[in-house]
Design a protein around this motif. Structure first.
Motif, PDB file in Angstrom:
ATOM      1  N   GLY B 213       0.792  -1.231   0.000  1.00 45.28           N
ATOM      2  CA  GLY B 213       0.000   0.000   0.000  1.00 45.28           C
ATOM      3  C   GLY B 213       0.822   1.277   0.000  1.00 45.28           C
ATOM      4  O   GLY B 213       0.645   2.133  -0.869  1.00 45.28           O
ATOM      5  N   SER B 214       1.758   1.393   0.959  1.00 45.33           N
ATOM      6  CA  SER B 214       2.511   2.648   1.035  1.00 45.33           C
ATOM      7  C   SER B 214       3.425   2.808  -0.180  1.00 45.33           C
ATOM      8  O   SER B 214       3.644   3.924  -0.652  1.00 45.33           O
ATOM      9  CB  SER B 214       3.311   2.726   2.342  1.00 45.33           C
ATOM     10  N   TYR B 219       4.320   5.630  -5.277  1.00 48.18           N
ATOM     11  CA  TYR B 219       4.440   5.603  -6.746  1.00 48.18           C
ATOM     12  C   TYR B 219       3.452   6.600  -7.356  1.00 48.18           C
ATOM     13  O   TYR B 219       3.791   7.345  -8.268  1.00 48.18           O
ATOM     14  CB  TYR B 219       4.164   4.181  -7.254  1.00 48.18           C
ATOM     15  N   TYR B 220       2.218   6.616  -6.808  1.00 46.59           N
ATOM     16  CA  TYR B 220       1.187   7.525  -7.320  1.00 46.59           C
ATOM     17  C   TYR B 220       1.599   8.996  -7.127  1.00 46.59           C
ATOM     18  O   TYR B 220       1.456   9.816  -8.026  1.00 46.59           O
ATOM     19  CB  TYR B 220      -0.138   7.244  -6.614  1.00 46.59           C
ATOM     20  N   ALA B 227       2.915  14.975 -11.754  1.00 45.51           N
ATOM     21  CA  ALA B 227       2.606  15.598 -13.043  1.00 45.51           C
ATOM     22  C   ALA B 227       1.560  16.703 -12.867  1.00 45.51           C
ATOM     23  O   ALA B 227       1.634  17.760 -13.508  1.00 45.51           O
ATOM     24  CB  ALA B 227       2.092  14.538 -14.009  1.00 45.51           C
ATOM     25  N   LEU B 228       0.589  16.480 -11.975  1.00 50.95           N
ATOM     26  CA  LEU B 228      -0.454  17.484 -11.724  1.00 50.95           C
ATOM     27  C   LEU B 228       0.105  18.739 -11.071  1.00 50.95           C
ATOM     28  O   LEU B 228      -0.340  19.856 -11.349  1.00 50.95           O
ATOM     29  CB  LEU B 228      -1.545  16.892 -10.809  1.00 50.95           C
ATOM     30  N   LEU B 265      -3.767  18.834   2.537  1.00 54.23           N
ATOM     31  CA  LEU B 265      -3.598  20.287   2.429  1.00 54.23           C
ATOM     32  C   LEU B 265      -2.433  20.640   1.505  1.00 54.23           C
ATOM     33  O   LEU B 265      -1.495  19.842   1.348  1.00 54.23           O
ATOM     34  CB  LEU B 265      -3.371  20.873   3.827  1.00 54.23           C
ATOM     35  N   PRO B 266      -2.464  21.832   0.892  1.00 55.54           N
ATOM     36  CA  PRO B 266      -1.348  22.254   0.039  1.00 55.54           C
ATOM     37  C   PRO B 266      -0.025  22.168   0.814  1.00 55.54           C
ATOM     38  O   PRO B 266       0.033  22.543   1.992  1.00 55.54           O
ATOM     39  CB  PRO B 266      -1.691  23.710  -0.293  1.00 55.54           C
ATOM     40  N   GLY B 267       0.994  21.642   0.142  1.00 56.29           N
ATOM     41  CA  GLY B 267       2.295  21.482   0.817  1.00 56.29           C
ATOM     42  C   GLY B 267       2.531  20.068   1.292  1.00 56.29           C
ATOM     43  O   GLY B 267       3.663  19.684   1.594  1.00 56.29           O
ATOM     44  N   SER B 268       1.461  19.247   1.373  1.00 52.59           N
ATOM     45  CA  SER B 268       1.651  17.845   1.742  1.00 52.59           C
ATOM     46  C   SER B 268       2.014  17.048   0.490  1.00 52.59           C
ATOM     47  O   SER B 268       1.837  17.540  -0.628  1.00 52.59           O
ATOM     48  CB  SER B 268       0.374  17.288   2.366  1.00 52.59           C
ATOM     49  N   ASP B 269       2.518  15.835   0.685  1.00 53.29           N
ATOM     50  CA  ASP B 269       2.949  15.045  -0.475  1.00 53.29           C
ATOM     51  C   ASP B 269       1.779  14.491  -1.284  1.00 53.29           C
ATOM     52  O   ASP B 269       1.982  13.907  -2.328  1.00 53.29           O
ATOM     53  CB  ASP B 269       3.891  13.910  -0.047  1.00 53.29           C
ATOM     54  N   PHE B 270       0.534  14.676  -0.805  1.00 54.90           N
ATOM     55  CA  PHE B 270      -0.622  14.154  -1.531  1.00 54.90           C
ATOM     56  C   PHE B 270      -1.423  15.271  -2.211  1.00 54.90           C
ATOM     57  O   PHE B 270      -2.515  15.063  -2.690  1.00 54.90           O
ATOM     58  CB  PHE B 270      -1.522  13.368  -0.574  1.00 54.90           C
ATOM     59  N   ALA B 271      -0.863  16.498  -2.212  1.00 58.53           N
ATOM     60  CA  ALA B 271      -1.535  17.615  -2.878  1.00 58.53           C
ATOM     61  C   ALA B 271      -0.472  18.484  -3.542  1.00 58.53           C
ATOM     62  O   ALA B 271       0.713  18.336  -3.255  1.00 58.53           O
ATOM     63  CB  ALA B 271      -2.341  18.424  -1.861  1.00 58.53           C
TER      64      ALA B 271
END
Lengths: 55, 379
Positions: B213-214, B219-220, B227-228, B265-271
């Motif tokens: 999972g992690s 990878y995502y 890219a986004l 939130l902006p600044g995190s690795d998922f945004a």
């Protein structure tokens, strides 16, 4: 009966039941899913009872 | 199947099963505890005791969390009205933008106060979960758990392949009580293995997938999410989250009525540095588990890009309920417990049969008369 027939029935029942219970939250679909998941436990229950009686 | 192939498969089945047997027992016990984690948490008082009333805004919740940890960065906001009613969890990390490095600060949503006593990581269920998923070894432990799961999967499949040739002359469910105790244990092992094969296949297979999972999330973030956020690379991340509540409302509207559960939130690795990543779930069935994402511009929250996750993350989302059995209420939990106990019987009987067979072989070898003719001829 071939050796794989009943194990295959129980395997398909468990997998189909798990997926059905995931797809339906309630109603007939959910209930049928739970019954299918429980089906493979029936021979285990019978065996446990038989072993207990034999003791 | 040739006798040589049967011998090789039997050896593979026995060794893989023997090597992972202690771990399987550990996974079965911790898994059984995790099935009932909600009930255990409630009994141990690990669920945050919140007050009733109107909730504060999400932006205010982040402010409160920031004030309580001034040297930390807010990375996400999370809510789960069923498991933690009246609570807003804000993930905070020190010197890291990774969601997995953060610890949640729990906020009483109606009062707008931090609940300092709540610590999910060190709660009983939290420790049991880390033991189950990572053997208390962090992310590296997940991969080890995956390797153990893979060995178990090999043992399960090789056992299923061997079942046919071995049971050719016998009826399903036969238990020979009049023979040696090893024969009875072997019969029990075959019966339990055949009956629970489907459940074990699903639970072990999804468990192996979840152990990645992690890695898959990383990878995502390194491919599609990178890219986004590429056009905003180098820009300072938006630090004012006053638009957070509007962003959530916009994302819910754009998704056609789905509900939010987590906002990176902006600044995190998922945004991206400029966007909120709002994770949204459906209302029932599989849709409730299948998250989608609304990327919302933090400076203009009317700008929403609603998207689905790639296939491997969707497979990961489906794997979780199928592994933990937490989607069918108490009846399914009890069935999960019954299958877990059956798996313990399967493991114990398998180990017993393997050890007893080796022991008997060793005894037979010792009692065989030693052929001394060759030595005598040499003399």
């Amino acid at each position: 009966m071939r050796p794989y027939t009943l194990p295959l029935v129980y395997t398909l029942a468990a997998v189909a039941g798990l997926v059905m219970a995931l797809l339906y939250d309630e109603g007939v679909g959910d209930a049928l899913g739970l019954v299918l998941v429980a089906l493979p436990l029936w021979p285990l229950l019978r065996a446990a009872v038989a072993l207990r009686r034999a003791r | 199947m040739s006798p040589a192939l049967t011998r090789r498969l039997l050896s593979l089945h026995r060794w893989c099963g023997l090597i992972v047997s202690l771990n399987v027992a550990l996974f079965a016990v911790t898994g059984a505890l995790l099935i009932f984690h909600e009930e255990i948490d409630a009994a141990l008082g690990a669920v945050p005791a919140t007050s009733h009333g109107t909730s504060i805004s999400l932006a205010r919740a982040v402010e409160v969390a920031r004030a309580s940890r001034p040297d930390h960065q807010a990375l996400y906001v999370f809510t789960d009205p069923e498991e933690f009613p009246g609570a807003i969890l804000v993930g905070m990390a020190k010197g890291s933008s990774k969601l997995q490095d953060s610890k949640p600060v729990t906020i009483d949503a109606p009062k707008g106060e931090v609940l300092e006593k709540v610590d999910f990581d060190d709660s009983f269920s939290g420790v049991v979960f880390r033991l189950h998923a990572q053997l208390l070894m962090g992310p590296a432990g997940s991969l080890l758990v995956g390797a153990i799961g893979l060995a178990l999967l090999i043992s399960l499949v090789s056992g299923a392949v061997l079942y046919g040739p071995m049971m050719k002359r016998f009826a399903f469910g036969m238990l020979r009580r009049d023979r040696h105790v090893r024969t009875l244990f072997a019969d029990v092992h075959k019966l339990v293995g055949a009956a629970t094969f489907g459940w074990n296949l699903v639970v072990v297979g999804t468990g192996v997938f979840l152990s990645l999972g992690s890695t898959l999330l990383q990878y995502y973030t390194m491919t599609e999410l990178a890219a986004l956020s590429a056009p905003y690379r180098g820009q300072a991340a938006v630090a004012d989250f006053a638009t957070l509540d509007d962003a959530v409302a916009s994302a819910e509207r754009a998704s056609g009525g789905r509900r939010w559960s987590l906002v990176a939130l902006p600044g995190s690795d998922f945004a991206s540095p400029r966007h909120y990543a709002v994770l949204l779930h459906g209302h029932e069935g599989l849709d409730q588990r299948m998250l989608t994402m609304g990327l919302v511009d933090a400076k203009d929250p009317t700008q929403v890009d609603h998207r689905t996750f790639p296939w491997y993350l969707r497979a990961l989302l489906v794997s979780e309920p199928l592994h933990f059995g937490d989607y069918g209420g108490m009846p399914l939990k009890l069935l999960w417990l019954a299958f877990t106990l059956a798996t313990l019987v399967l493991t114990a009987s398998g180990v017993w049969v393997t050890v007893a067979t080796r022991h008997e072989r060793a005894l037979r070898r010792r009692s065989e008369p030693v052929d001394t003719s060759a030595a005598e001829a040499a003399e």
